[in-house]
Design a protein around this motif. Structure first.
Motif, mmCIF file in Angstrom:
data_model
loop_
_atom_site.group_PDB
_atom_site.id
_atom_site.type_symbol
_atom_site.label_atom_id
_atom_site.label_comp_id
_atom_site.label_asym_id
_atom_site.label_seq_id
_atom_site.Cartn_x
_atom_site.Cartn_y
_atom_site.Cartn_z
ATOM 1 N N HIS A 1 -67.010 -21.074 -16.165
ATOM 2 C CA HIS A 1 -65.917 -20.905 -17.428
ATOM 3 C C HIS A 1 -64.512 -21.285 -16.811
ATOM 4 C CE1 HIS A 1 -68.595 -18.646 -19.919
ATOM 5 N NE2 HIS A 1 -69.321 -18.340 -18.960
ATOM 6 N N ARG A 2 -63.538 -21.723 -17.600
ATOM 7 C CA ARG A 2 -62.484 -22.269 -17.474
ATOM 8 C C ARG A 2 -61.423 -21.228 -18.000
ATOM 9 N NH1 ARG A 2 -60.119 -26.942 -20.963
ATOM 10 N NH2 ARG A 2 -57.878 -26.973 -20.615
ATOM 11 N N VAL A 3 -60.859 -20.330 -17.146
ATOM 12 C CA VAL A 3 -59.972 -19.334 -17.808
ATOM 13 C C VAL A 3 -58.530 -20.042 -17.993
ATOM 14 C CG1 VAL A 3 -58.997 -17.165 -17.076
ATOM 15 C CG2 VAL A 3 -61.139 -17.509 -16.494
ATOM 16 N N ILE A 4 -58.109 -19.781 -19.197
ATOM 17 C CA ILE A 4 -56.676 -20.034 -19.382
ATOM 18 C C ILE A 4 -55.876 -18.915 -19.887
ATOM 19 C CG2 ILE A 4 -55.269 -21.629 -21.095
ATOM 20 C CD1 ILE A 4 -57.691 -23.173 -21.563
ATOM 21 N N ALA A 5 -54.867 -18.283 -19.009
ATOM 22 C CA ALA A 5 -54.192 -17.105 -19.054
ATOM 23 C C ALA A 5 -52.844 -17.533 -19.564
ATOM 24 C CB ALA A 5 -54.094 -16.758 -17.770
ATOM 25 N N LEU A 6 -52.564 -16.869 -20.918
ATOM 26 C CA LEU A 6 -51.193 -16.848 -21.612
ATOM 27 C C LEU A 6 -50.326 -15.897 -21.264
ATOM 28 C CD1 LEU A 6 -49.699 -18.264 -23.786
ATOM 29 C CD2 LEU A 6 -50.644 -16.754 -25.362
ATOM 30 N N ALA B 1 -49.989 -14.050 -33.696
ATOM 31 C CA ALA B 1 -49.501 -15.422 -34.202
ATOM 32 C C ALA B 1 -49.006 -16.448 -33.050
ATOM 33 C CB ALA B 1 -48.258 -15.237 -35.048
ATOM 34 N N ASP B 2 -48.612 -15.801 -31.754
ATOM 35 C CA ASP B 2 -48.403 -16.841 -30.608
ATOM 36 C C ASP B 2 -49.751 -17.136 -30.249
ATOM 37 O OD1 ASP B 2 -45.645 -16.388 -30.634
ATOM 38 O OD2 ASP B 2 -45.637 -15.069 -29.126
ATOM 39 N N ALA B 3 -50.875 -16.266 -29.906
ATOM 40 C CA ALA B 3 -52.005 -16.757 -29.455
ATOM 41 C C ALA B 3 -52.665 -17.525 -30.263
ATOM 42 C CB ALA B 3 -52.938 -15.390 -29.333
ATOM 43 N N ALA B 4 -52.809 -17.485 -31.859
ATOM 44 C CA ALA B 4 -53.282 -18.426 -32.760
ATOM 45 C C ALA B 4 -52.843 -19.698 -32.381
ATOM 46 C CB ALA B 4 -53.177 -17.759 -33.934
#
Length: 264
Positions: A50-55, A76-79
């Motif tokens: 799994h490739r974790v991408i943390a915002l 809205a930011d996450a979308a």
């Protein structure tokens, strides 16, 4: 750890860390006062499958501040972030406030979310169910001469262990301070107070609810109610762990997440 990158959403810079790999993407959302690098141990444990991408959410880490700090704004930011990176549908993992954002994202943008991991986030974040839904940080120091001094000053204000918060501490030209603004965090916490039960029940994708039985944010009775009333939801309880299960039992937390991901 992979270097920090950023995208622009509505003219604002949103920072993120892509921990790399070719596996299925997992969008990770931290809670209040957090930042992307808190997910480094989990990303290492889940690699390479799994490739974790943390915002780094608005007003946190190296992301820009915004005019408002509301759940709707975070969603809205996450979308838009997922659309910009052409990532959906993905597994979305969120801790605390990030967990609320995760299940609201699934409710409002189901095409972007194929599964949820919600770590110690309450569907009813209000009194009396949650005794203290807002942590008062108005009196926290803006700067301190050293990182040790910053810790001492925060812990003197009643925080037993400031380690989690110090992950967002950096050295500025005038001393050590936090990346987040205290007033922003007060506004954000206050906006998160409410009944989010309809959002919790609005999605149907598979979900894992992680709960520390010593949590001061998610009561055990509520965690069991959340799992019992939402179809396709598993509850994993961690005795002896508090709100930050990923810190209290990082191996157990990663194992629970991996076990769930293996099924979705």
């Amino acid at each position: 750890m992979t270097a920090e990158s950023h995208v622009r959403v509505d003219g604002r810079r949103l920072a993120y860390v892509d921990f790399g790999g070719t596996g299925a993407p997992v969008l990770a959302l931290h809670g209040h006062f957090g930042r992307a690098r808190m997910f480094a141990p989990l990303a290492a444990a889940l690699a390479p499958g799994h490739r974790v991408i943390a915002l780094e959410q608005r007003g946190h880490g190296h992301s820009d501040r915004a005019a408002e700090f509301t759940p709707a704004g975070y969603v809205a930011d996450a979308a838009e972030f997922l659309r910009r990176l052409d990532l959906g549908p993905v597994v979305v993992l969120g801790h605390s406030m990030g967990g609320v954002v995760a299940f609201q994202l699934a409710a409002r943008h189901p095409e972007l979310v194929r599964a949820l991991v919600v770590a110690d986030a309450a569907a009813r974040n209000r009194q009396p169910e949650v005794a203290h839904p807002v942590l008062d940080v108005r009196g926290w120091p803006r700067r301190a001469p050293t990182l040790r001094a910053l810790r001492d000053q925060v812990e003197a204000l009643g925080i037993p262990d400031a380690t989690y918060f110090l992950e967002s501490a950096v050295e500025h030209p005038d001393g050590w301070g936090f990346l987040f603004d205290q007033a922003d965090m007060m506004a954000s916490q206050q906006a998160l107070v409410g009944d989010w039960w309809p959002d919790w029940l609005a999605s149907t994708c598979p979900a894992l609810l992680v709960h520390g039985q010593d949590s001061i944010v998610l009561p055990t009775a509520m965690a069991r109610e959340m799992a019992g009333q939402r179809p396709n939801t598993r509850l994993r309880e961690f005795p002896g762990c508090g709100h930050w299960v990923h810190d209290d039992d990082p191996v157990g937390f990663a194992h629970a997440v991996q076990e769930f991901l293996d099924t979705v």
